[in-house]
Write an enzyme that holds these catalytic residues in place. Structure first.
Site, PDB file in Angstrom:
ATOM      1  N   ASP A  42      31.731 -35.146 -32.792  1.00  0.00           N
ATOM      2  CA  ASP A  42      31.297 -36.433 -32.256  1.00  0.00           C
ATOM      3  C   ASP A  42      29.782 -36.477 -32.048  1.00  0.00           C
ATOM      4  O   ASP A  42      29.196 -35.488 -31.606  1.00  0.00           O
ATOM      5  CB  ASP A  42      32.002 -36.640 -30.900  1.00  0.00           C
ATOM      6  CG  ASP A  42      32.335 -38.084 -30.679  1.00  0.00           C
ATOM      7  OD1 ASP A  42      32.196 -38.878 -31.618  1.00  0.00           O
ATOM      8  OD2 ASP A  42      32.721 -38.423 -29.546  1.00  0.00           O
TER       9      ASP A  42
HETATM   10  C1  LIG Z   1      32.778 -31.562 -46.570  1.00  0.00           C
HETATM   11  C2  LIG Z   1      32.694 -31.785 -45.121  1.00  0.00           C
HETATM   12  C3  LIG Z   1      33.389 -30.840 -44.249  1.00  0.00           C
HETATM   13  C4  LIG Z   1      31.968 -32.804 -44.645  1.00  0.00           C
HETATM   14  C5  LIG Z   1      31.860 -33.164 -43.211  1.00  0.00           C
HETATM   15  C6  LIG Z   1      30.722 -34.128 -43.039  1.00  0.00           C
HETATM   16  C7  LIG Z   1      30.675 -34.633 -41.617  1.00  0.00           C
HETATM   17  C8  LIG Z   1      29.688 -34.003 -40.695  1.00  0.00           C
HETATM   18  C9  LIG Z   1      31.490 -35.624 -41.243  1.00  0.00           C
HETATM   19  C10 LIG Z   1      31.521 -36.216 -39.874  1.00  0.00           C
HETATM   20  C11 LIG Z   1      32.133 -37.591 -39.962  1.00  0.00           C
HETATM   21  C12 LIG Z   1      32.277 -38.341 -38.685  1.00  0.00           C
HETATM   22  C13 LIG Z   1      32.891 -39.672 -38.809  1.00  0.00           C
HETATM   23  C14 LIG Z   1      31.884 -37.829 -37.504  1.00  0.00           C
HETATM   24  C15 LIG Z   1      31.933 -38.526 -36.188  1.00  0.00           C
HETATM   25  O1  LIG Z   1      30.609 -38.865 -35.757  1.00  0.00           O
HETATM   26  P1  LIG Z   1      30.242 -40.378 -35.596  1.00  0.00           P
HETATM   27  O2  LIG Z   1      29.837 -40.900 -36.961  1.00  0.00           O
HETATM   28  O3  LIG Z   1      31.425 -41.088 -35.004  1.00  0.00           O
HETATM   29  O4  LIG Z   1      29.000 -40.422 -34.636  1.00  0.00           O
HETATM   30  P2  LIG Z   1      28.939 -41.146 -33.192  1.00  0.00           P
HETATM   31  O5  LIG Z   1      29.941 -40.430 -32.328  1.00  0.00           O
HETATM   32  O6  LIG Z   1      27.521 -40.916 -32.752  1.00  0.00           O
HETATM   33  O7  LIG Z   1      29.252 -42.583 -33.380  1.00  0.00           O
END
Ligand SMILES: CC(C)=CCC/C(C)=C/CC/C(C)=C/COP(=O)(O)OP(=O)(O)O
Length: 282
Positions: A42
């Site tokens: 997160d």
């Molecule tokens: C191949 C592989 C393993 C790739 C992983 C790439 C990666 C780091 C994916 C995270 C995606 C995600 C929706 C995270 C949540 O943070 P958020 O976007 O909801 O951020 P926020 O909490 O600040 O809104």
């Protein structure tokens, strides 16, 4: 010349950091080491906003943190690392953002297969967990390729939950076990004209439901970390976390580091005797 000296100092300090880390892990290993760590990644977008980075840069930084943490987990002797990379609900985000994460995922999955990647250096087997039919063809094919290419790695496993929610997993497992039961009955071929009632064949078993869980390839996690201070489970591993330690550091996911891992393990060691007793009673 200056560059060469900088490079040498950099390599030396990296080497001594790695040495100190190994020493620290030796000390930690005096106590029990968790077998399975799960992470809710997160705070990637918030990280990008905090540092005024372009859209998608938070997720890129998040991937780097993941690789670092994966390396530490392997060195520490953790056998399973599970991450919530993309939930089924995340597909409802702005199409441009979903596309951005999927493009990054495709790029990084391909990167995982390169010889110099952490996956190959540390012998990590990669699993993609979830309703993979919901992924676009290129991402699904890349995921399948990565699972196949790493299937002989046995040092540690990385379980990447994509297109995943716990309710979907439980529903899927329930449907699959009912289907197993139906084919078992059909194969007996004696369900004629209601002559023999369904109850005669027994109910769907818990073991069979668990067999069909996407997460059936791993034991239940010992620690679940959700970064950015959030304490919700957000439909992640609801079936598997009944005795799991929950830890939610204030750090955003790209800021997670060694100190958080060490703190989580120390807390796990503190409650370990109690958790073991509880697990035995279940
Ligand atoms: C191949 C592989 C393993 C790739 C992983 C790439 C990666 C780091 C994916 C995270 C995606 C995600 C929706 C995270 C949540 O943070 P958020 O976007 O909801 O951020 P926020 O909490 O600040 O809104």
């Amino acid at each position: 010349m200056e560059n060469k000296v900088d490079g040498l100092i950099g390599r030396l300090s990296q080497g001594s950091l790695a040495y100190m880390r190994r020493l620290l892990f030796r000390v930690l290993s005096v106590g029990p080491i968790p077998n399975h760590l799960a992470f809710i990644l997160d705070g990637n977008r918030r990280y990008a906003r905090k540092w005024k980075l372009g859209e998608g840069m938070g997720h890129r930084a998040g991937f780097l943190s993941l690789m670092c943490l994966m390396k530490y987990c392997c060195e520490l002797g953790v056998k399973y690392v599970t991450i919530y990379a993309f939930s089924i609900d995340n597909f409802r985000r702005k199409p441009q953002e979903v596309q951005g994460v999927m493009d990054l995922m495709l790029e990084k999955i391909e990167g995982l297969l390169k010889e110099e990647s952490i996956v190959n250096q540390y012998g990590v087997r990669v699993y993609f967990i979830g309703n993979l039919k919901l992924l676009s063809d290129p991402v699904r094919l890349a995921a399948e390729k990565a699972m196949k290419a790493t299937s002989n790695n046995n040092n540690c496993a990385l379980l990447i939950c994509v297109a995943y929610t716990s309710t979907d997993e439980i529903f899927h497992a329930a449907v699959e076990s009912c289907e197993d039961k139906c084919s078992e009955i059909r194969s007996l071929g004696r369900l004629q004209n209601g002559e023999i009632g369904l109850e005669k064949y027994g109910a769907v078993s818990l073991a069979n439901v668990e067999k069909h869980m996407y997460m059936g390839v791993a034991p239940d996690p010992d620690i679940l970390v959700r970064t950015s201070g959030e304490t919700r489970l957000s439909n992640f591993l609801l079936w598997q976390t009944s005795t799991c330690l929950l830890y939610s550091p204030e750090a955003l996911w790209p800021e997670i580091g060694l100190r958080h891992l060490v703190w989580a393990v120390l807390n796990f060691q503190r409650i370990h005797p109690y958790v073991e007793r509880t697990r035995k009673q279940l």
